[in-house]
Design a protein around this motif. Structure first.
Motif, PDB file in Angstrom:
ATOM      1  N   ILE A 158       9.947   0.373  -3.139  1.00 23.46           N
ATOM      2  CA  ILE A 158       9.689   1.395  -2.118  1.00 23.46           C
ATOM      3  C   ILE A 158       9.796   2.801  -2.717  1.00 23.46           C
ATOM      4  CG2 ILE A 158      10.568   2.429   0.013  1.00 23.46           C
ATOM      5  CD1 ILE A 158      11.425  -0.435   0.844  1.00 23.46           C
ATOM      6  N   LEU A 159      10.810   3.019  -3.557  1.00 21.94           N
ATOM      7  CA  LEU A 159      10.990   4.336  -4.175  1.00 21.94           C
ATOM      8  C   LEU A 159       9.793   4.722  -5.038  1.00 21.94           C
ATOM      9  CD1 LEU A 159      14.761   4.179  -5.241  1.00 21.94           C
ATOM     10  CD2 LEU A 159      13.771   5.530  -3.384  1.00 21.94           C
ATOM     11  N   PHE A 160       9.366   3.797  -5.887  1.00 22.19           N
ATOM     12  CA  PHE A 160       8.235   4.102  -6.772  1.00 22.19           C
ATOM     13  C   PHE A 160       6.945   4.279  -5.969  1.00 22.19           C
ATOM     14  CE2 PHE A 160      10.996   2.534 -10.216  1.00 22.19           C
ATOM     15  CZ  PHE A 160      10.713   3.459 -11.207  1.00 22.19           C
ATOM     16  N   LEU A 161       6.715   3.390  -5.008  1.00 21.19           N
ATOM     17  CA  LEU A 161       5.497   3.504  -4.202  1.00 21.19           C
ATOM     18  C   LEU A 161       5.449   4.824  -3.430  1.00 21.19           C
ATOM     19  CD1 LEU A 161       4.778   0.017  -2.566  1.00 21.19           C
ATOM     20  CD2 LEU A 161       3.338   1.261  -4.187  1.00 21.19           C
ATOM     21  N   SER A 162       6.576   5.207  -2.857  1.00 18.62           N
ATOM     22  CA  SER A 162       6.621   6.421  -2.044  1.00 18.62           C
ATOM     23  C   SER A 162       6.421   7.685  -2.871  1.00 18.62           C
ATOM     24  CB  SER A 162       7.957   6.511  -1.295  1.00 18.62           C
ATOM     25  OG  SER A 162       9.037   6.644  -2.202  1.00 18.62           O
ATOM     26  N   SER A 163       6.592   7.591  -4.187  1.00 16.09           N
ATOM     27  CA  SER A 163       6.467   8.769  -5.046  1.00 16.09           C
ATOM     28  C   SER A 163       5.015   9.049  -5.436  1.00 16.09           C
ATOM     29  CB  SER A 163       7.314   8.593  -6.315  1.00 16.09           C
ATOM     30  OG  SER A 163       8.675   8.432  -5.955  1.00 16.09           O
ATOM     31  N   GLY A 164       4.156   8.028  -5.332  1.00 16.89           N
ATOM     32  CA  GLY A 164       2.741   8.230  -5.613  1.00 16.89           C
ATOM     33  C   GLY A 164       2.460   8.447  -7.094  1.00 16.89           C
ATOM     34  N   GLY A 165       1.187   8.496  -7.445  1.00 17.45           N
ATOM     35  CA  GLY A 165       0.791   8.700  -8.837  1.00 17.45           C
ATOM     36  C   GLY A 165       0.629   7.380  -9.569  1.00 17.45           C
ATOM     37  N   THR A 166      -0.173   7.390 -10.614  1.00 16.33           N
ATOM     38  CA  THR A 166      -0.493   6.161 -11.357  1.00 16.33           C
ATOM     39  C   THR A 166       0.747   5.506 -11.937  1.00 16.33           C
ATOM     40  OG1 THR A 166      -2.666   7.059 -11.931  1.00 16.33           O
ATOM     41  CG2 THR A 166      -1.863   5.207 -13.238  1.00 16.33           C
ATOM     42  N   TYR A 167       1.617   6.298 -12.553  1.00 12.18           N
ATOM     43  CA  TYR A 167       2.834   5.753 -13.174  1.00 12.18           C
ATOM     44  C   TYR A 167       3.689   5.039 -12.136  1.00 12.18           C
ATOM     45  CZ  TYR A 167       7.513   5.580 -15.175  1.00 12.18           C
ATOM     46  OH  TYR A 167       8.749   5.151 -15.598  1.00 12.18           O
ATOM     47  N   ASN A 168       4.005   5.726 -11.055  1.00 13.49           N
ATOM     48  CA  ASN A 168       4.903   5.167 -10.040  1.00 13.49           C
ATOM     49  C   ASN A 168       4.322   3.930  -9.367  1.00 13.49           C
ATOM     50  OD1 ASN A 168       7.214   7.056  -9.996  1.00 13.49           O
ATOM     51  ND2 ASN A 168       5.686   8.550  -9.402  1.00 13.49           N
ATOM     52  N   ILE A 169       3.046   3.967  -9.048  1.00 14.96           N
ATOM     53  CA  ILE A 169       2.427   2.832  -8.368  1.00 14.96           C
ATOM     54  C   ILE A 169       2.345   1.625  -9.301  1.00 14.96           C
ATOM     55  CG2 ILE A 169       0.280   1.980  -7.330  1.00 14.96           C
ATOM     56  CD1 ILE A 169      -0.115   4.818  -6.192  1.00 14.96           C
ATOM     57  N   THR A 170       1.996   1.877 -10.567  1.00 22.26           N
ATOM     58  CA  THR A 170       1.956   0.778 -11.537  1.00 22.26           C
ATOM     59  C   THR A 170       3.329   0.158 -11.713  1.00 22.26           C
ATOM     60  OG1 THR A 170       0.158   1.898 -12.714  1.00 22.26           O
ATOM     61  CG2 THR A 170       1.287   0.111 -13.882  1.00 22.26           C
ATOM     62  N   MET A 171       4.356   1.005 -11.781  1.00 23.04           N
ATOM     63  CA  MET A 171       5.729   0.508 -11.918  1.00 23.04           C
ATOM     64  C   MET A 171       6.123  -0.333 -10.702  1.00 23.04           C
ATOM     65  SD  MET A 171       8.307   0.462 -14.004  1.00 23.04           S
ATOM     66  CE  MET A 171       8.346   1.914 -15.066  1.00 23.04           C
ATOM     67  N   ALA A 172       5.771   0.145  -9.511  1.00 23.29           N
ATOM     68  CA  ALA A 172       6.098  -0.600  -8.285  1.00 23.29           C
ATOM     69  C   ALA A 172       5.435  -1.975  -8.295  1.00 23.29           C
ATOM     70  CB  ALA A 172       5.647   0.195  -7.061  1.00 23.29           C
ATOM     71  N   ILE A 173       4.178  -2.032  -8.718  1.00 19.71           N
ATOM     72  CA  ILE A 173       3.455  -3.304  -8.789  1.00 19.71           C
ATOM     73  C   ILE A 173       4.137  -4.250  -9.774  1.00 19.71           C
ATOM     74  CG2 ILE A 173       1.284  -4.394  -9.501  1.00 19.71           C
ATOM     75  CD1 ILE A 173      -0.148  -1.867  -8.416  1.00 19.71           C
TER      76      ILE A 173
END
Length: 217
Positions: A158-173
Motif C-alpha cells: 500500500i505504501l509503495f502503490l500510494s507513492s506513485g511512479g515507476t519505481y514505487n509501483i514496480t516495487m509494490a508489484i
C-alpha cells in the motif's frame, strides 16, 4: 533418478548459485559505490538477504548434487529458520528505503508501529521451539507467523502503490508477487514438494527489487 528430475535439480542449483552471487556482488556495489543512506540501506538489505538465503540454498544445492542425507536435511531445516528471520528484517529495512526514496513522506504514526510490531511478532514466533524447524515443522505456527508476515507485506504494498511512479509501483508489484509465491510454499511444500518450485519466481521478484536499487546508482 530420471533425466527430467536430474535436469530440474541441476537447473535449480545453477539458478540458486547465480542468485547468491548476484546478492553478494550487488551488496558490495551498493556499499562501495553509493554515496548516501539510501544505498547503505540497500547494501545492508541485499547482503542480509543473501546471507539468510544461503543457509537454506547452499545445503539444497548440495542435496541436488550429492543426494539427500540426515546432515544436509538438518542444515536445510535450520536454514529455513534463519531465512524466516532475515527475510522479516529485510522488510523492515525496505520500509526505510521507501521512506528515503520518497523523501520521508508524512504518514500516520501507526504505520511504522505496525511495521515493527508485526515484524517483531513474526520473529518471536519464528524463535519458539514449538516450530520444530529441525524436524517436521509446525503447520499451525507456520500459519500464524505468515498471516502476521502478510500484514507487513500488505502495508508495504500500500505504501509503495500510494507513492506513485515507476519505481514505487514496480516495487509494490514485486512485493505482492513475492508473497503470492512464498505463502503456498511455506504452508504446503512439505506435503507437496513440487510446490517448492514457486520459490524460483519468488526469488526473481527479489532480484528485480534489488535491481531497482542498482538502477538508481
Amino acid at each position: 533418478m530420471s533425466k527430467g528430475k536430474l535436469g530440474m535439480r541441476i537447473g535449480e542449483s545453477v539458478f540458486s548459485i547465480c542468485y547468491l552471487l548476484f546478492d553478494v556482488i550487488a551488496g558490495i556495489i551498493f556499499l562501495q559505490t553509493g554515496s548516501d543512506n539510501l544505498f547503505l540501506l540497500y547494501g545492508i538489505m541485499t547482503l542480509l538477504l543473501g546471507f539468510g538465503d544461503a543457509f537454506h540454498l547452499v545445503p539444497r544445492v548440495i542435496k541436488n548434487i550429492k543426494g539427500e542425507s540426515a546432515k544436509v536435511t538438518w542444515w536445510m531445516n535450520f536454514g529455513l529458520a534463519v531465512t524466516s528471520v532475515t527475510m522479516t528484517v529485510f522488510y523492515i529495512i525496505l520500509f526505510y528505503i521507501w521512506k528515503t526514496v520518497n523523501a520521508n513522506p508524512t504518514i500516520p504514526d501507526i504505520v511504522p508501529i505496525l511495521i515493527w510490531c508485526t515484524a517483531l511478532a513474526r520473529i518471536i514466533i519464528c524463535l519458539l521451539p514449538q516450530n520444530d524447524w529441525l524436524h517436521n515443522g509446525n503447520k499451525k505456527l507456520s500459519l500464524y507467523r505468515n498471516i502476521i508476515f502478510a500484514i507487513t507485506g500488505t502495508i508495504e504494498v500500500i505504501l509503495f502503490l500510494s507513492s506513485g511512479g515507476t519505481y514505487n509501483i514496480t516495487m509494490a508489484i514485486c512485493i505482492f508477487f513475492s508473497f503470492l509465491f512464498y505463502i503456498p510454499v511455506t504452508l504446503f511444500a512439505k506435503e507437496k514438494p513440487m510446490i517448492g518450485m514457486l520459490m524460483i519466481p519468488k526469488t526473481v521478484m527479489y532480484i528485480i527489487m534489488i535491481s531497482l536499487g542498482l538502477s538508481m546508482l
